[in-house]
Design a protein around this motif. Structure first.
Motif: not given
Length: 354
Positions: A196, A202, A246, A250, A253-254
């Motif tokens: 990432f 993140i 990508t 992510r 999704e989080d």
């Protein structure tokens, strides 16, 4: 109850930074807050950085050194977290440095507000006498509960379509003190930046959803070093768009586990389109210095990418401020030359700042 003088861990990943490492570590050793644990994580350096770490550890017993095989910044930070014993932790990149009062002021704000996390502003450092202060947008502001998501985390992702700034708050993990209790209890770690491209956001999503109180001071106490290798030309990455796709997946999704889609979707789409525009700028800059490179064809490929088309089709860019709206309109209508002209004008304007 908060201790009056808790141990604070400072995690510094180190990789081939012999030119800057001494200034970085000295800036921590000179902190007015003295109860520190300084963890130097040598991430498989091939220059003298690893030896420098060992030598520094012999001169100050607050310094600990971890030597590991190279795996990147995020994994190095995790190695530091694995051995950290402080109540709070701060991350510092080894080519940067900090104001001597950074830890003291961030911790004082924690004590004042009862928060578990505190942030400050930063400086863009281009060399002696060439510093651009970037104070945090909030000064002496404290957030609790859902306000942490709405006014801190989402403002790190990106602004609303009509906002003048791309993002109100920096997503960097280097401008803060974090609670080791939160990190430990919820097993918060950094992903690899090899997977990432923006590992800090993140970490922010994983951490801030569990924080109970976040506080800010505006003062720019961190010095982020800009070097020639930071330029678009020197740092060109042909895989940037694929990596951002990508990243987007992510983050989506989080975020969808903690927010309603209508709360974060426009912000996340703005973040992604900002990365698309950045890549267009990198392509154009690279093309100027590499005449054999077909920048026009690459920009055309970018604006015709299936995921870019999906995001720009639903994003309400007509609500954007004028300059941003024009660039997003170029992407939406596949106007290649106008897009290249706009990013070139922006780059030329930026080079005249200093």
């Amino acid at each position: 109850m908060m201790s009056e003088n808790p141990l604070i861990s400072v995690v510094i990943p180190v990789y081939n930074v012999e030119k800057y490492l001494q200034q970085c570590v000295d800036s921590v050793l000179e902190q007015t807050y003295k109860h520190l644990e300084i963890i130097l994580v040598d991430d498989g350096s091939t220059d003298s950085s690893g030896e420098m770490c060992d030598r520094m550890a012999t001169l100050d017993d607050r310094i600990r050194v971890v030597h590991k095989r190279n795996a990147g910044l995020g994994m190095a930070r995790n190695s530091g977290l694995d051995v950290a014993s402080g109540q709070y932790v701060m991350f510092l990149d080894s080519d940067d440095f900090v104001d001597s009062r950074m830890v003291e002021e961030l911790y004082a704000q924690l004590r004042k507000t009862g928060a578990d996390t505190s942030y400050c502003g930063y400086n863009e450092y281009y060399g002696e006498g060439r510093v651009n202060p970037r104070p945090a947008a909030y000064d002496d502001r404290t957030f609790r509960g859902t306000d942490i998501i709405n006014h801190v985390l989402l403002e790190m992702v990106a602004g609303k379509p009509e906002d003048s700034k791309e993002a109100l708050l920096s997503m960097s993990s280097c401008f803060a003190l974090f609670s080791m209790d939160v990190i430990g209890e919820h097993h918060v770690r950094f992903p690899s930046e090899r997977q990432f491209i923006s590992e800090d956001i993140i970490f922010d999503i994983a951490y801030l959803q569990h924080s109970s109180c976040v506080t800010y001071i505006a003062r720019p106490l961190y010095f982020y070093r800009y070097t020639n290798s930071s330029s678009l030309t020197h740092s060109f990455n042909a895989r940037f768009l694929e990596q951002q796709k990508t990243q987007y997946a992510r983050m989506n999704e989080d975020l969808e586990t903690i927010c309603a889609a209508d709360t974060y979707r426009d912000r996340l789409d703005r973040y992604f389109l900002g990365r698309v525009r950045h890549f267009i700028g990198a392509v154009v800059a690279y093309g100027r210095s590499h005449k054999e490179y077909d920048a026009y064809a690459e920009v055309r490929r970018i604006v015709n990418d299936e995921d870019v088309r999906t995001v720009i089709a639903r994003y309400p860019y007509r609500r954007n401020p004028f300059q941003l709206r024009m660039m997003n309109m170029c992407i939406a209508h596949r106007w290649i030359w106008p897009a290249m002209v706009l990013v070139t004008m922006k780059q030329l304007k930026k080079t005249k700042r200093f």
